[in-house]
Design a protein around this motif. Structure first.
Motif, PDB file in Angstrom:
ATOM      1  N   LYS A 316       0.836  -1.198   0.000  1.00 25.36           N
ATOM      2  CA  LYS A 316       0.000   0.000   0.000  1.00 25.36           C
ATOM      3  C   LYS A 316       0.873   1.252   0.000  1.00 25.36           C
ATOM      4  N   LEU A 317       0.405   2.301  -0.674  1.00 25.30           N
ATOM      5  CA  LEU A 317       0.965   3.636  -0.539  1.00 25.30           C
ATOM      6  C   LEU A 317      -0.184   4.539  -0.116  1.00 25.30           C
ATOM      7  N   GLN A 318      -0.177   4.938   1.141  1.00 22.20           N
ATOM      8  CA  GLN A 318      -1.312   5.636   1.725  1.00 22.20           C
ATOM      9  C   GLN A 318      -1.100   7.143   1.729  1.00 22.20           C
ATOM     10  N   ARG A 319      -2.105   7.847   1.242  1.00 27.83           N
ATOM     11  CA  ARG A 319      -2.115   9.309   1.252  1.00 27.83           C
ATOM     12  C   ARG A 319      -3.235   9.789   2.153  1.00 27.83           C
ATOM     13  N   GLU A 330      -6.193   6.981   1.883  1.00 34.64           N
ATOM     14  CA  GLU A 330      -6.566   6.217   0.702  1.00 34.64           C
ATOM     15  C   GLU A 330      -5.315   5.643   0.068  1.00 34.64           C
ATOM     16  N   ASP A 331      -5.466   4.508  -0.581  1.00 36.76           N
ATOM     17  CA  ASP A 331      -4.339   3.829  -1.213  1.00 36.76           C
ATOM     18  C   ASP A 331      -4.183   4.338  -2.637  1.00 36.76           C
ATOM     19  N   VAL A 332      -2.996   4.896  -2.953  1.00 31.14           N
ATOM     20  CA  VAL A 332      -2.734   5.407  -4.292  1.00 31.14           C
ATOM     21  C   VAL A 332      -1.612   4.620  -4.968  1.00 31.14           C
ATOM     22  N   ALA A 333      -1.262   3.442  -4.422  1.00 29.53           N
ATOM     23  CA  ALA A 333      -0.154   2.667  -4.986  1.00 29.53           C
ATOM     24  C   ALA A 333      -0.386   2.315  -6.447  1.00 29.53           C
ATOM     25  N   LEU A 334      -1.590   1.884  -6.790  1.00 24.34           N
ATOM     26  CA  LEU A 334      -1.891   1.517  -8.168  1.00 24.34           C
ATOM     27  C   LEU A 334      -1.796   2.725  -9.085  1.00 24.34           C
ATOM     28  N   ASP A 335      -2.296   3.854  -8.625  1.00 24.79           N
ATOM     29  CA  ASP A 335      -2.340   5.052  -9.455  1.00 24.79           C
ATOM     30  C   ASP A 335      -0.955   5.585  -9.803  1.00 24.79           C
ATOM     31  N   VAL A 336       0.026   5.358  -8.927  1.00 21.54           N
ATOM     32  CA  VAL A 336       1.361   5.913  -9.177  1.00 21.54           C
ATOM     33  C   VAL A 336       2.392   4.830  -9.502  1.00 21.54           C
TER      34      VAL A 336
END
Length: 548
Positions: A316-319, A330-336
């Protein structure tokens, strides 16, 4: 344009470059993010992966993290300068074998070389990891050594000599299976509050998750440990002022393999040791992952860290979504492009197992990259066996691409803890990886890379290394921010100069907001130097210059 405008920000958008469309199915209806770059002198060109050369054979670190079930996890490395020569030294967990202290003898810009330093105090067995911090603020870094059994506090006395200090500080080492640590200083206290993240109650596969121990200072010593309960088999913890309100809360990532009703956790920890979990009513979102490691870094320029959480096939990459209130992420791992959920080569059809995660600008272009160590737990057939480490290289728009292959960092061993740090004072970040049942591996960064700056914040009295401070480096309107923390990673971490990439810039300005919230002024500095900033001073002191 104000100087505090975010360097970069993600926003919902429809006009997307091909680089943003990372790992997305054509039919997926997801929120996408693009990134704005601030105008002015901000770095504008992201570099590719630098070239790494493996120095393992000549480095002199003949050391293996070994053992059975209780050492499937752990295997951390602590990075600290224990003899004040500006070169980072290493303390490496050994599991069933003795831990190892290795003193850095590398020539500036040259091959990486270390000398083992044996002593009864440091040659401990049953060690899963370690973290450095200056507990008694005497100018010598100490070590919190994590073990299966009693944790040991080692007091540094100079020249890489350590002595047991549990009795001196009345620090109860407990008797659980510990794999995580973090610390912070509370106002007016001489000693840090220390949290020990325990994994399991014992070494039998049927044992349950253990509660954690919090040690709070009572004058110049510690009071009885306070239990943080419930514990959900934790593998990484980090005190962080995630909301920039002056309060460092304790984030935990937990291994769902051994629990049913648990979840990821965020704890409020009072100065008296009282603690309570953030709940859904506070904005905390329940989440279950195979939590292995935590890395925090401000990637969007709002002074609040994003958090990368390593897991098995589910990183996960949480913002932070709600910047005015609770901890809603929110998890933005897929988006970036930061999911790294399957090997990029090797067993590409099975999910990866990720451990240590660490942000760092490996090519010094001003855009922060991410290293993730990978490796099968032991012989889990449902997960990848050939599972190389990741080096996620940041693009100008804030997305990531895989760079480990280009960098020469491909490693099919079962990696565990790691460190991304400048070992030979050339301003480029090298890589150390602790392998399970194989010798430690070490890679030297040979570039190409941009200019750099390393910052050492110092303050008088307690908490000399300014844990909890915010260090900012500005180039024109481009501002990079790093929170000074002890914790995170996987069973190991670093206290030392804080590294920034500057791109083509020959100079920068830096500022420190101190742990109590006092904001220093902007200090002009030249590139390619290690600079100390003393609290109350309006100038920097050059500790080392690579410009000579």
């Amino acid at each position: 344009m104000t100087e505090n405008r975010p360097v970069r920000r993600w926003r919902a958008g429809t006009a997307l470059s091909a680089g943003v469309l990372v790992g997305m199915a054509a039919s997926a209806a997801v929120a996408l993010f693009v990134l704005d770059l601030v105008e002015g002198d901000a770095p504008s060109e992201a570099l590719g992966a630098p070239a790494y050369v493996e120095d393992t054979e000549m480095a002199g670190i003949d050391h293996t993290y070994d053992g059975e079930f209780q050492y499937f996890v752990g295997g951390g490395v602590a990075v600290l300068d224990c003899n004040s020569d500006m070169r980072p030294d290493l303390f490496v967990a050994g599991g069933s074998e003795p831990a190892g202290l290795f003193v850095n003898e590398s020539e500036v810009g040259g091959e990486l070389r270390f000398q083992g330093r044996h002593a009864e105090s440091t040659d401990l067995t049953d060690v899963t990891g370690a973290y450095p911090l200056d507990v008694d603020s005497d100018g010598h870094l100490d070590l919190a050594v994590l073990r299966v059994g009693e944790n040991v506090m080692l007091r540094g006395t100079g020249d890489c000599v350590f002595e047991r200090a549990n009795e001196l500080w009345q620090a109860d080492g407990g008797d659980d299976w510990t794999a995580a640590f973090s610390g912070r200083w509370d106002p007016g206290e001489q000693l840090p509050t220390m949290a020990f993240g325990n994994y399991r109650q014992g070494t039998d596969p049927g044992d349950g998750c253990a509660d954690h121990e919090l040690l709070t200072p009572d004058g110049g010593r510690y009071g009885p440990p306070v239990a943080l309960s419930p514990g959900w088999c934790t593998l990484s913890i980090m005190f962080s002022d995630w909301s920039r309100t002056g309060q460092m809360d304790l984030r935990m990532t937990n291994d769902r393999h051994y629990y049913e009703n648990g979840q990821e956790q965020l704890w409020r920890v009072g100065e008296d040791g009282t603690a309570s979990e953030y709940s859904e009513e506070d904005g905390w979102q329940p989440m279950q992952i195979w939590g292995m490691g935590i890395a925090g870094r401000d990637l969007t320029g709002d002074a609040r860290p994003e958090f990368f959480l390593s897991s098995q096939g589910d990183n996960k990459l949480q913002r932070l979504v709600n910047t005015d209130g609770g901890p809603t992420y929110e998890d933005v791992a897929l988006d970036v492009g930061a999911t790294a959920h399957r090997p990029f080569i090797g067993d590409t059809n099975r999910p990866s197992t990720a451990w240590h995660a660490e942000f760092g600008d490996v090519n010094n272009d001003g855009f922060v990259d991410l290293f993730v160590s990978k490796g099968n737990v032991d012989a889990q057939v449902e997960f990848a066996a050939d599972d190389p480490n990741n080096l996620l290289i940041s693009r100008e728009d804030g997305t990531f691409r895989e760079g480990a292959g280009d960098a020469g960092l491909v490693d099919y061993s079962r990696s565990r803890g790691a460190a991304v740090t400048d070992l030979n004072l050339d301003g480029m970040l090298d890589v150390v990886v602790v392998e399970r049942r194989e010798p430690v591996r070490i890679w030297r960064n040979t570039g190409p890379a941009g200019n750099w700056l390393a910052v050492v914040p110092k303050q008088p009295g307690a908490n000399r290394d300014a844990i909890g401070a915010l260090v900012e480096v500005r180039i024109g309107s481009h501002v990079q921010r790093v929170e000074v923390t002890v914790g995170g990673g996987h069973s190991g971490g670093e206290v030392g100069p804080i590294h920034f990439g500057l791109g083509d810039a020959e100079s920068a300005q830096l500022r420190v907001t101190w742990p109590d919230g006092e904001e220093g002024g902007w200090v002009p500095v030249d590139a390619n130097q290690i600079v100390s900033i003393e609290r109350g001073s309006d100038t920097g002191t050059v500790l080392y210059s690579g410009r000579d």
